[in-house]
Design a protein around this motif. Sequence first.
Motif, PDB file in Angstrom:
ATOM      1  N   LEU A 199     -18.581  -4.184   2.195  1.00  0.00           N
ATOM      2  CA  LEU A 199     -19.605  -3.313   1.617  1.00  0.00           C
ATOM      3  C   LEU A 199     -20.932  -3.721   2.251  1.00  0.00           C
ATOM      4  O   LEU A 199     -21.416  -4.828   2.026  1.00  0.00           O
ATOM      5  CB  LEU A 199     -19.676  -3.486   0.100  1.00  0.00           C
ATOM      6  CG  LEU A 199     -18.389  -3.231  -0.679  1.00  0.00           C
ATOM      7  CD1 LEU A 199     -18.646  -3.386  -2.174  1.00  0.00           C
ATOM      8  CD2 LEU A 199     -17.851  -1.846  -0.380  1.00  0.00           C
ATOM      9  N   LEU A 231       0.842  -1.188   0.000  1.00  0.00           N
ATOM     10  CA  LEU A 231       0.000   0.000   0.000  1.00  0.00           C
ATOM     11  C   LEU A 231       0.880   1.241   0.000  1.00  0.00           C
ATOM     12  O   LEU A 231       0.431   2.342  -0.242  1.00  0.00           O
ATOM     13  CB  LEU A 231      -0.914   0.025   1.228  1.00  0.00           C
ATOM     14  CG  LEU A 231      -2.057  -0.982   1.230  1.00  0.00           C
ATOM     15  CD1 LEU A 231      -2.642  -1.127   2.623  1.00  0.00           C
ATOM     16  CD2 LEU A 231      -3.134  -0.558   0.252  1.00  0.00           C
ATOM     17  N   LEU A 245     -10.769   0.554   0.587  1.00  0.00           N
ATOM     18  CA  LEU A 245     -10.811  -0.902   0.550  1.00  0.00           C
ATOM     19  C   LEU A 245     -10.629  -1.407  -0.880  1.00  0.00           C
ATOM     20  O   LEU A 245      -9.844  -2.316  -1.147  1.00  0.00           O
ATOM     21  CB  LEU A 245     -12.155  -1.404   1.096  1.00  0.00           C
ATOM     22  CG  LEU A 245     -12.365  -2.884   0.784  1.00  0.00           C
ATOM     23  CD1 LEU A 245     -11.611  -3.731   1.773  1.00  0.00           C
ATOM     24  CD2 LEU A 245     -13.807  -3.243   0.713  1.00  0.00           C
ATOM     25  N   ARG A 246     -11.383  -0.785  -1.809  1.00  0.00           N
ATOM     26  CA  ARG A 246     -11.289  -1.221  -3.204  1.00  0.00           C
ATOM     27  C   ARG A 246      -9.851  -1.101  -3.708  1.00  0.00           C
ATOM     28  O   ARG A 246      -9.361  -1.977  -4.413  1.00  0.00           O
ATOM     29  CB  ARG A 246     -12.215  -0.384  -4.091  1.00  0.00           C
ATOM     30  CG  ARG A 246     -13.684  -0.750  -3.919  1.00  0.00           C
ATOM     31  CD  ARG A 246     -14.572   0.160  -4.738  1.00  0.00           C
ATOM     32  NE  ARG A 246     -15.976  -0.083  -4.455  1.00  0.00           N
ATOM     33  CZ  ARG A 246     -16.705  -1.023  -5.055  1.00  0.00           C
ATOM     34  NH1 ARG A 246     -16.158  -1.775  -5.969  1.00  0.00           N
ATOM     35  NH2 ARG A 246     -17.972  -1.203  -4.742  1.00  0.00           N
ATOM     36  N   LYS A 247      -9.198  -0.015  -3.319  1.00  0.00           N
ATOM     37  CA  LYS A 247      -7.810   0.142  -3.755  1.00  0.00           C
ATOM     38  C   LYS A 247      -6.928  -0.920  -3.095  1.00  0.00           C
ATOM     39  O   LYS A 247      -6.049  -1.490  -3.744  1.00  0.00           O
ATOM     40  CB  LYS A 247      -7.311   1.537  -3.411  1.00  0.00           C
ATOM     41  CG  LYS A 247      -7.907   2.589  -4.324  1.00  0.00           C
ATOM     42  CD  LYS A 247      -7.141   3.872  -4.232  1.00  0.00           C
ATOM     43  CE  LYS A 247      -6.903   4.444  -5.597  1.00  0.00           C
ATOM     44  NZ  LYS A 247      -6.031   5.612  -5.565  1.00  0.00           N
ATOM     45  N   ALA A 248      -7.169  -1.175  -1.803  1.00  0.00           N
ATOM     46  CA  ALA A 248      -6.348  -2.154  -1.097  1.00  0.00           C
ATOM     47  C   ALA A 248      -6.462  -3.531  -1.742  1.00  0.00           C
ATOM     48  O   ALA A 248      -5.490  -4.270  -1.818  1.00  0.00           O
ATOM     49  CB  ALA A 248      -6.759  -2.227   0.367  1.00  0.00           C
ATOM     50  N   ASN A 274     -14.318  -3.617   6.990  1.00  0.00           N
ATOM     51  CA  ASN A 274     -14.447  -2.976   5.683  1.00  0.00           C
ATOM     52  C   ASN A 274     -15.162  -3.825   4.642  1.00  0.00           C
ATOM     53  O   ASN A 274     -14.694  -3.994   3.532  1.00  0.00           O
ATOM     54  CB  ASN A 274     -13.065  -2.576   5.144  1.00  0.00           C
ATOM     55  CG  ASN A 274     -12.522  -1.365   5.846  1.00  0.00           C
ATOM     56  OD1 ASN A 274     -13.261  -0.420   6.092  1.00  0.00           O
ATOM     57  ND2 ASN A 274     -11.258  -1.394   6.207  1.00  0.00           N
ATOM     58  N   ARG A 314     -13.911   5.166   2.839  1.00  0.00           N
ATOM     59  CA  ARG A 314     -13.383   3.872   3.302  1.00  0.00           C
ATOM     60  C   ARG A 314     -13.579   2.796   2.264  1.00  0.00           C
ATOM     61  O   ARG A 314     -12.712   1.949   2.043  1.00  0.00           O
ATOM     62  CB  ARG A 314     -14.083   3.460   4.595  1.00  0.00           C
ATOM     63  CG  ARG A 314     -13.596   4.239   5.789  1.00  0.00           C
ATOM     64  CD  ARG A 314     -14.427   3.885   6.983  1.00  0.00           C
ATOM     65  NE  ARG A 314     -14.152   2.527   7.425  1.00  0.00           N
ATOM     66  CZ  ARG A 314     -13.428   2.249   8.495  1.00  0.00           C
ATOM     67  NH1 ARG A 314     -12.924   3.218   9.221  1.00  0.00           N
ATOM     68  NH2 ARG A 314     -13.212   1.019   8.834  1.00  0.00           N
ATOM     69  N   GLU A 315     -14.754   2.855   1.604  1.00  0.00           N
ATOM     70  CA  GLU A 315     -15.013   1.860   0.560  1.00  0.00           C
ATOM     71  C   GLU A 315     -13.978   1.996  -0.557  1.00  0.00           C
ATOM     72  O   GLU A 315     -13.470   0.989  -1.075  1.00  0.00           O
ATOM     73  CB  GLU A 315     -16.424   2.074   0.002  1.00  0.00           C
ATOM     74  CG  GLU A 315     -16.772   1.076  -1.079  1.00  0.00           C
ATOM     75  CD  GLU A 315     -17.980   1.498  -1.898  1.00  0.00           C
ATOM     76  OE1 GLU A 315     -18.951   2.022  -1.310  1.00  0.00           O
ATOM     77  OE2 GLU A 315     -17.935   1.317  -3.133  1.00  0.00           O
ATOM     78  N   PHE A 371      -5.961  -8.902   2.329  1.00  0.00           N
ATOM     79  CA  PHE A 371      -5.994  -8.079   3.549  1.00  0.00           C
ATOM     80  C   PHE A 371      -7.161  -8.447   4.440  1.00  0.00           C
ATOM     81  O   PHE A 371      -8.275  -8.675   3.961  1.00  0.00           O
ATOM     82  CB  PHE A 371      -6.178  -6.602   3.193  1.00  0.00           C
ATOM     83  CG  PHE A 371      -4.959  -5.969   2.589  1.00  0.00           C
ATOM     84  CD1 PHE A 371      -3.957  -5.476   3.418  1.00  0.00           C
ATOM     85  CD2 PHE A 371      -4.824  -5.845   1.220  1.00  0.00           C
ATOM     86  CE1 PHE A 371      -2.840  -4.880   2.866  1.00  0.00           C
ATOM     87  CE2 PHE A 371      -3.707  -5.262   0.665  1.00  0.00           C
ATOM     88  CZ  PHE A 371      -2.706  -4.771   1.483  1.00  0.00           C
ATOM     89  N   ARG A 420      -1.175  -6.196  -5.359  1.00  0.00           N
ATOM     90  CA  ARG A 420      -2.136  -6.369  -4.270  1.00  0.00           C
ATOM     91  C   ARG A 420      -3.220  -7.370  -4.635  1.00  0.00           C
ATOM     92  O   ARG A 420      -3.573  -8.226  -3.831  1.00  0.00           O
ATOM     93  CB  ARG A 420      -2.790  -5.030  -3.904  1.00  0.00           C
ATOM     94  CG  ARG A 420      -1.853  -4.081  -3.200  1.00  0.00           C
ATOM     95  CD  ARG A 420      -2.619  -3.004  -2.452  1.00  0.00           C
ATOM     96  NE  ARG A 420      -3.333  -2.087  -3.320  1.00  0.00           N
ATOM     97  CZ  ARG A 420      -2.816  -0.974  -3.826  1.00  0.00           C
ATOM     98  NH1 ARG A 420      -1.568  -0.629  -3.535  1.00  0.00           N
ATOM     99  NH2 ARG A 420      -3.532  -0.191  -4.590  1.00  0.00           N
ATOM    100  N   TYR A 447     -11.552  -7.003  -9.809  1.00  0.00           N
ATOM    101  CA  TYR A 447     -10.394  -6.191 -10.170  1.00  0.00           C
ATOM    102  C   TYR A 447      -9.276  -7.047 -10.765  1.00  0.00           C
ATOM    103  O   TYR A 447      -8.441  -6.552 -11.502  1.00  0.00           O
ATOM    104  CB  TYR A 447      -9.910  -5.385  -8.967  1.00  0.00           C
ATOM    105  CG  TYR A 447     -10.929  -4.365  -8.547  1.00  0.00           C
ATOM    106  CD1 TYR A 447     -11.244  -3.307  -9.390  1.00  0.00           C
ATOM    107  CD2 TYR A 447     -11.603  -4.467  -7.335  1.00  0.00           C
ATOM    108  CE1 TYR A 447     -12.195  -2.371  -9.040  1.00  0.00           C
ATOM    109  CE2 TYR A 447     -12.551  -3.532  -6.969  1.00  0.00           C
ATOM    110  CZ  TYR A 447     -12.847  -2.488  -7.818  1.00  0.00           C
ATOM    111  OH  TYR A 447     -13.783  -1.566  -7.480  1.00  0.00           O
TER     112      TYR A 447
END
Lengths: 239, 408
Positions: free
Chosen positions: A95, A54, B318-321, A93, B314-315, A87, A81, A110
């Motif tokens: 949705l 990150l 998270l999506r990036k993480a 976290n 935060r979402e 993670f 990632r 993704y």
Amino acid sequence: MIEIKNITKTYVNGDNETRALRGVSFTIKDGEFVAIMGPSGSGKSTLMHILGCLDTPTSGTYVLDGNDVSTLSDDDLADIRHNRIGFVFQSFNLLSRATVLRNVTLPLIYAEVPESERNARAHAALSAAGLPEDRYNHMSNQLSGGQIQRVAIARALVNNPSLILADEPTGNLDSQTGDIVLGTFQRLNKEFARTIILITHEREVAEHADRIIYIKDGAILEDGSSHKKRMIEHGKKKA
Amino acid sequence: MTTTDILHETFSALTANKVRTALTMLGIVIGISSVIIMVSIGQGAQATIQNSIQSIGSNLIMVSPGATRSFGYGASTGRGSARTLTMGDVSAISSGVQNINAISPEVSSRYQVTAKGTNTNTTVTGSTPAYTTVHNVTVDDGSFISQGDVDNKSKVAVIGPTTATDLFGDGVEAVGQSIRINGLEFKVIGVTKSKGGSGFGNQDDAIYVPLSSAQLFLAGNTTYITALSVSATDASVMTQVQNDITNILLERHKIADAANADFNVLNQADIVSAAAGVTGTFTILLAAVAGISLVVGGIGIMNMMLTTVTERTREIGLRKAIGAKRRDITIQFLTEAMALTIIGGAIGVAIGWGAAYAVTATGILQTSVSMSSILLAFGVSAAIGIIFGYYPALRASRLNPIEALRYE
């Protein structure tokens, strides 16, 4: 296989320089279960961000599975990632407006995994994380804390990552549920040979791992093949 | 991310807060529908005006007498009231100007007209057979005034369909009946076909009598006429015919400077283009007013998207993480903004179209919804989605995943 050598990280904020990491080196082999432990402000979160791709270190090298990832761009790090790292966060976290299955398949979107494969992989990950099958189509805000964290673990597993990074995974759970979640990590490590790095400030949590790296003020104080007696002293100092 | 995934994400994001989505869309709906309505009213008005100008004749050049004005600052008696055009002018133009298809001298005035127990007040036009050619008048029942009627100063009349209804009632045979104009009895020999005009200058509410009869019995002189309509053979010779008429009249009236002319020569094409200019400006004005509401709607979208980005920090983290690239995040938020504007635009087009039909149905105003205004409205709403959605999307994509995950 993770090799970090002499990693430093300095945050510059105006005239203030904060040295969060002052030269950290270690190697973690595939299939290890390691806890990185330290009080708040010790630099363990910074270390986790670097290990999780990150963030990039100010200096030093980070080699993940033979690739040097310490100098990659944002988008290349995103690729690393979703291909190699899973993670698990303290605050889950998920949705909240999506189903359990949707949450678990999110990383596959993704990673551009074809739609036909996604459900099967999500089911496999959820069963490895130990969530009862009748919960798969629930909205994630209808689950209990322990179940939510297991969904998050399944989400971390779904890409078959080389490394699972758990940042204070039991921080928001009561100790009984926390033990179940830690048990899940131990089982994933033993039965599925997953490499797991657990970041925590609690000794009791760290002791579930096989190896504990104790870090303080941005440097490694102790890297012990988990055994408990030496670590207890550090735990007491902290308390 | 595949298209299906993006649409799935967009759908779940927009349905997560339905009230807010609906209210934001409302801005675009109002903007687009008002653009459609306003433009359709403008274009409808333009079409109506042009039709009514076309219906008075084709390739038409109208000559009217100038105004009499007493010397100095005296009151004008109005254009067309002067006695400057004579039958001599008519024959001079008829013989001296080329490319004339038909020439129609006219004497008209308003009179009280009566029939058995009913009466009306309408325009009585003294005309010749050429009137039908010049003004595109066709007779529905009976016949129009013949050259014989003009030569014999016959007391015959051709009446418009509205006048026929006013005098004799609906569906009653008018031909063969008698009417009294200014106290004199005229026999109805024909009824013209409806042209569908309305309001001032309605050609369905008119009475035509032979030119000679109108001059002798109604106007009281046989020299002057109140208007002269000339139809040119072709649209391309309009200017030449107009100039030749002007020159002959200037010469006959012994006027050296055209600025002092005691007559006016109007070209139908000029009237059409003047009217088109007016209605065009009117349409642009209406569209501009409606366009402002569209921009306000766009700002509403931007506002909602910025709020959404903050709320979902935060979402996004998270999506990036878990591996989303900047592009994935940009596309996701841009698609959300565009979905809002495109759905809002589609609803707006439907409402605008419906409202335009409703306006037409009331009969107050003709409207016409053109394909181009729909495409324009759609293009504009998609563009608004991109323009006002781009900044929030960019902001979302640039969030640092670490900070975004820690965001409270």
